[in-house]
Design a protein around this motif. Structure first.
Motif, PDB file in Angstrom:
ATOM      1  N   GLN A 132       5.018  14.041  38.872  1.00  0.00           N
ATOM      2  CA  GLN A 132       4.133  15.084  39.381  1.00  0.00           C
ATOM      3  C   GLN A 132       4.821  16.437  39.266  1.00  0.00           C
ATOM      4  N   GLY A 133       4.590  17.110  38.113  1.00  0.00           N
ATOM      5  CA  GLY A 133       5.218  18.394  37.851  1.00  0.00           C
ATOM      6  C   GLY A 133       4.415  19.551  38.403  1.00  0.00           C
ATOM      7  N   PRO A 134       4.705  20.754  37.928  1.00  0.00           N
ATOM      8  CA  PRO A 134       5.540  21.044  36.749  1.00  0.00           C
ATOM      9  C   PRO A 134       7.034  21.034  37.070  1.00  0.00           C
ATOM     10  N   ASN A 163       0.266  17.413  36.472  1.00  0.00           N
ATOM     11  CA  ASN A 163       0.748  18.785  36.545  1.00  0.00           C
ATOM     12  C   ASN A 163      -0.089  19.523  37.572  1.00  0.00           C
ATOM     13  N   GLU A 164       0.536  19.880  38.700  1.00  0.00           N
ATOM     14  CA  GLU A 164      -0.200  20.500  39.798  1.00  0.00           C
ATOM     15  C   GLU A 164      -0.733  21.880  39.432  1.00  0.00           C
ATOM     16  N   ASP A 165      -0.106  22.529  38.457  1.00  0.00           N
ATOM     17  CA  ASP A 165      -0.575  23.855  38.053  1.00  0.00           C
ATOM     18  C   ASP A 165      -1.834  23.788  37.191  1.00  0.00           C
ATOM     19  N   ARG A 166      -2.189  22.599  36.712  1.00  0.00           N
ATOM     20  CA  ARG A 166      -3.366  22.445  35.850  1.00  0.00           C
ATOM     21  C   ARG A 166      -4.388  21.590  36.586  1.00  0.00           C
ATOM     22  N   SER A 167      -5.105  22.180  37.491  1.00  0.00           N
ATOM     23  CA  SER A 167      -6.082  21.432  38.264  1.00  0.00           C
ATOM     24  C   SER A 167      -7.302  21.112  37.409  1.00  0.00           C
ATOM     25  N   PRO A 168      -8.008  20.027  37.703  1.00  0.00           N
ATOM     26  CA  PRO A 168      -9.202  19.661  36.931  1.00  0.00           C
ATOM     27  C   PRO A 168     -10.249  20.766  36.951  1.00  0.00           C
ATOM     28  N   GLY A 169     -10.881  20.986  35.799  1.00  0.00           N
ATOM     29  CA  GLY A 169     -11.922  21.997  35.684  1.00  0.00           C
ATOM     30  C   GLY A 169     -11.507  23.235  34.935  1.00  0.00           C
ATOM     31  N   ILE A 305       7.491  10.707  41.790  1.00  0.00           N
ATOM     32  CA  ILE A 305       8.540  11.705  41.615  1.00  0.00           C
ATOM     33  C   ILE A 305       7.883  13.082  41.599  1.00  0.00           C
ATOM     34  N   ASP A 306       8.233  13.925  42.547  1.00  0.00           N
ATOM     35  CA  ASP A 306       7.686  15.276  42.590  1.00  0.00           C
ATOM     36  C   ASP A 306       8.763  16.253  43.025  1.00  0.00           C
ATOM     37  N   ARG A 307       8.360  17.457  43.411  1.00  0.00           N
ATOM     38  CA  ARG A 307       9.335  18.482  43.786  1.00  0.00           C
ATOM     39  C   ARG A 307       9.660  18.467  45.276  1.00  0.00           C
ATOM     40  N   ASN A 308       8.947  17.644  46.067  1.00  0.00           N
ATOM     41  CA  ASN A 308       9.092  17.699  47.517  1.00  0.00           C
ATOM     42  C   ASN A 308       9.761  16.476  48.128  1.00  0.00           C
ATOM     43  N   GLY A 309       9.654  15.322  47.491  1.00  0.00           N
ATOM     44  CA  GLY A 309      10.290  14.132  48.037  1.00  0.00           C
ATOM     45  C   GLY A 309       9.383  13.380  48.989  1.00  0.00           C
ATOM     46  N   GLY A 310       9.961  12.862  50.076  1.00  0.00           N
ATOM     47  CA  GLY A 310       9.259  11.930  50.955  1.00  0.00           C
ATOM     48  C   GLY A 310       8.292  12.573  51.923  1.00  0.00           C
ATOM     49  N   VAL A 311       7.755  11.737  52.814  1.00  0.00           N
ATOM     50  CA  VAL A 311       6.767  12.179  53.801  1.00  0.00           C
ATOM     51  C   VAL A 311       7.491  12.729  55.025  1.00  0.00           C
ATOM     52  N   PRO A 312       7.192  13.974  55.446  1.00  0.00           N
ATOM     53  CA  PRO A 312       7.852  14.526  56.638  1.00  0.00           C
ATOM     54  C   PRO A 312       7.615  13.657  57.865  1.00  0.00           C
ATOM     55  N   SER A 313       8.631  13.560  58.722  1.00  0.00           N
ATOM     56  CA  SER A 313       8.592  12.660  59.872  1.00  0.00           C
ATOM     57  C   SER A 313       8.678  13.429  61.178  1.00  0.00           C
ATOM     58  N   TYR A 314       7.838  13.058  62.122  1.00  0.00           N
ATOM     59  CA  TYR A 314       7.879  13.617  63.475  1.00  0.00           C
ATOM     60  C   TYR A 314       9.171  13.223  64.184  1.00  0.00           C
ATOM     61  N   ALA A 315       9.802  12.133  63.753  1.00  0.00           N
ATOM     62  CA  ALA A 315      11.019  11.646  64.405  1.00  0.00           C
ATOM     63  C   ALA A 315      12.264  12.356  63.907  1.00  0.00           C
ATOM     64  N   ARG A 316      12.172  13.134  62.822  1.00  0.00           N
ATOM     65  CA  ARG A 316      13.358  13.763  62.242  1.00  0.00           C
ATOM     66  C   ARG A 316      13.149  15.251  61.999  1.00  0.00           C
ATOM     67  N   SER A 317      12.344  15.871  62.850  1.00  0.00           N
ATOM     68  CA  SER A 317      12.119  17.324  62.786  1.00  0.00           C
ATOM     69  C   SER A 317      11.652  17.773  61.414  1.00  0.00           C
ATOM     70  N   ILE A 369       8.359   4.159  46.419  1.00  0.00           N
ATOM     71  CA  ILE A 369       9.348   5.148  46.812  1.00  0.00           C
ATOM     72  C   ILE A 369       8.859   6.527  46.407  1.00  0.00           C
ATOM     73  N   MET A 370       8.967   7.475  47.330  1.00  0.00           N
ATOM     74  CA  MET A 370       8.683   8.878  47.057  1.00  0.00           C
ATOM     75  C   MET A 370      10.016   9.597  46.976  1.00  0.00           C
ATOM     76  N   VAL A 371      10.270  10.250  45.854  1.00  0.00           N
ATOM     77  CA  VAL A 371      11.586  10.821  45.626  1.00  0.00           C
ATOM     78  C   VAL A 371      11.454  12.183  44.969  1.00  0.00           C
ATOM     79  N   SER A 372      12.360  13.056  45.317  1.00  0.00           N
ATOM     80  CA  SER A 372      12.401  14.384  44.702  1.00  0.00           C
ATOM     81  C   SER A 372      13.137  14.322  43.370  1.00  0.00           C
ATOM     82  N   HIS A 373      12.851  15.295  42.515  1.00  0.00           N
ATOM     83  CA  HIS A 373      13.554  15.373  41.231  1.00  0.00           C
ATOM     84  C   HIS A 373      15.037  15.607  41.415  1.00  0.00           C
ATOM     85  N   LYS A 374      15.469  15.979  42.632  1.00  0.00           N
ATOM     86  CA  LYS A 374      16.878  16.299  42.863  1.00  0.00           C
ATOM     87  C   LYS A 374      17.754  15.067  43.054  1.00  0.00           C
TER      88      LYS A 374
END
Length: 614
Positions: A132-134, A163-169, A305-317, A369-374
């Motif tokens: 999931q780029g760019p 590619n998130e910068d190229r939305s449908p339409g 695989i994207d630029r943000n990684g995993g799902v934010p957690s209420y348990a880990r701020s 698994i959700m993982v960042s490109h880093k």
């Protein structure tokens, strides 16, 4: 001094006196954070592949699990033909030679196991991958390098490009997404692999004709028929990684751009169905090893695989969840997801839904698994161990101070099991509980004595799934006449569920109902108190030679050896937090006033708990 300790307790305390109780609190209070893992945007080292494997530090169980999935498969020995019969006449020498030639099977030359294992060392499995780029060129290099490493280990990626910068339409969306697909193909080949672009539609819009809705689950918006998978199978059998553009056929047989999630969800279901329909023909009895280029179409992993990684957690701020039990936590994660996280990670919830849909069709041992490109090397760790980067059942004091936890820490997702808390002995299915305990401990339960004792001291039981795992907590009378001791009487998981996340799910629920109670991050939906209440110290014992003790050492606040036993405990986290806040920068001492004498009390009580086994 401890008043009138028992001889066994007194001996244990004397043996520990030289340590001035510091060893008891080494787990949390003296813990050193793990070294920060490198961020992998730069060029790789020459031995990067080997280092990526070594960083996973797999256990013996992890190695066996990996070999079970990717090791060589057996092949049946050649069967001699039963049609050839020796004639019922006295043959001449010449005739005998002719008959022997006819009935002697022709043995094909077999490859040496050593040579064959070098030429084709692993049984190849598939993973569905969403890129999931760019991404910049360096970022894409890092991602593709990780996927090529996975291919070397036997996991072949079926990639869908987004590619998130190229939305449908958009006017040029088709050419732009094809260009992005070719970028990935080019980069994979630059990393030494072979890839094939697939820009034709491989899924069809709309639900499958024979779909029946299930309560609480919506089937994918797309579906496939077996012939749609021909391009993917052709690429895999040719040793190429298929790279797919997110197109689908509509009802007029036009190829239209759709969301990559819809393509992956439809492909997951289609690949599982095709593989399961072929499995009876591919099963073979024990025999010689099979060295085949065939690829198992059943997806073993889903990788996002994207630029943000995993799902934010209420348990880990806001730091990512480490491990998610989709069956019991999905709704709660939605309810606790904030607007701020939606801005920072706008695709987190849609990717969470994608994982839920895909894992519904994938085998129960599969994971997402959700993982960042880093951190692409974390994909290798997940492949070999099938575990999160850091265990979610570790004490929160360790997790909060662990520098390896970053906004780019991956989130591992499993289909998981429902978790419930039972507070009455009458709610327990005794037959299933007995089976669970006996299979887990490999001993025969003294049922009459065990359940008779529970009827007097039971506090609650946490059950995972249909008794796939359970934690039994009792209230043991204190020897000093104070509050009852919260005692972990049994912690058991069925052997076939050990290694699939059930152990961590169960321990997290135990944490939330006992020593972690009272914190907002303990409000998990496990059917218990929802995080409301006062935490209590949790105490348990284990044989000194129990191989599970290493796992207990990492999760306990402290421990004390008492002859053939080891006494473990976890301090109530809310009380420690309040005390730390009151002390400010002074910090906690090794022995607080409220801790004096409790080890003697615990020792007297815990060592007297009768055995549950025959």
């Amino acid at each position: 001094m401890i008043p009138n300790p028992s001889p066994r307790v007194a001996a244990a305390l004397r043996a520990q006196r030289s340590h001035t109780f510091k060893a008891f609190y080494a787990t949390i209070r003296g813990a050193k954070p793990r070294p920060h893992e490198p961020i992998e945007d730069g060029p790789p080292a020459d031995n990067d592949f080997i280092l990526s494997i070594l960083r996973t530090n797999p256990s013996l169980r992890d190695a066996r699990s990996y070999l079970a999935s990717f090791g060589l498969r057996p092949q049946s020995p050649p069967v001699q033909s039963k049609d050839a019969k020796i004639p019922n006449v006295v043959p001449s020498v010449e005739d005998t030679v002719q008959v022997n030639k006819a009935i002697t099977p022709v043995e094909e030359p077999k490859p040496s196991p050593v040579i064959a294992s070098i030429l084709n060392p692993v049984y190849r499995r598939t993973a569905l991958v969403k890129i999931q780029g760019p991404f910049t060129e360096n970022q894409l290099d890092s991602i593709c390098r990780g996927l090529v490493y996975l291919e070397k280990l036997g996991l072949v990626s079926v990639i869908v490009v987004e590619n998130e910068d190229r939305s449908p339409g958009q006017e040029d969306e088709r050419s732009a997404i094809i260009d992005e697909t070719m970028r990935v193909v080019t980069n994979l080949e630059k990393q030494g692999s072979r890839a094939r672009p697939i820009v034709g539609a491989v899924v069809r819009l709309g639900p499958k004709p024979d779909d029946t809705s299930e309560p609480g689950f919506e089937p994918p918006e797309t579906h496939t028929i077996p012939s749609d998978l021909i391009p993917i199978r052709s690429a895999l059998n040719a040793g190429e990684i298929p790279v797919i553009a997110p197109f689908a056929l509509d009802s007029f047989c036009r190829s239209v751009r759709v969301d990559a999630n819809d393509v992956i969800a439809g492909l997951t279901r289609g690949m599982v169905e095709v593989a399961s329909s072929e499995s009876p023909q591919r099963e073979v009895p024990d025999g010689d090893l099979k060295f085949s280029g065939e690829v198992d179409l059943t997806p073993l992993r889903l990788m996002i695989i994207d630029r943000n990684g995993g799902v934010p957690s209420y348990a880990r701020s806001g730091y990512p969840h480490l491990l998610i039990n989709l069956t019991s936590e999905y709704e709660h994660i939605h309810d606790t997801f904030t607007d701020q996280w939606a801005q920072l990670n706008p695709s987190a919830l849609s990717n969470l839904e994608l994982a839920r849909v895909c894992l519904h069709y994938m085998p129960s041992t599969s994971s997402a698994i959700m993982v960042s490109h880093k951190s692409p090397s974390s994909l290798i760790g997940n492949l070999i161990t099938n575990k999160p980067a850091v265990s979610s059942s570790l004490p929160h004091a360790l997790l909060q101070g662990n520098r390896s936890l970053t906004p780019h820490t991956p989130t591992l997702l499993r289909r998981g099991l429902p978790v419930q808390v039972l507070r009455s002995l009458g709610d327990i299915d005794r037959a299933k509980m007995t089976t669970l305990l006996e299979q887990s401990f490999k001993r025969t339960l003294d049922q009459e004595a065990f359940y008779s004792r529970l009827s007097k001291v039971l506090d609650y039981v946490i059950v995972a799934g249909d008794y796939a795992g359970a934690a039994i907590v009792t209230n043991e009378p204190s020897s000093s006449g104070g509050e009852p001791i919260s005692y972990l009487d049994k912690f058991a998981v069925l052997p076939n569920h050990q290694g699939d996340g059930t152990v961590d799910f169960l321990w997290v629920a135990l944490h939330d109902e006992s020593y972690g109670l009272g914190h907002p991050f303990s409000a998990n939906p496990n059917g218990g108190k929802g995080g409301k209440g006062e935490g209590r110290d949790l105490v348990w014992r284990s044989r000194a030679d129990n191989p599970v003790n290493k796992w207990y050492f990492e999760r306990s606040t402290g421990h004390m050896r008492m002859g053939p036993w080891v006494l473990f405990w976890c301090d109530a986290e809310k009380r420690l937090k309040i005390e730390e806040g009151r002390r400010g920068s002074a910090g906690l001492s090794y022995i607080e006033q409220w801790e004096e004498g409790r080890l003697s009390d615990w020792g007297k009580v815990v060592l007297k708990v009768p055995s549950s086994w025959k």
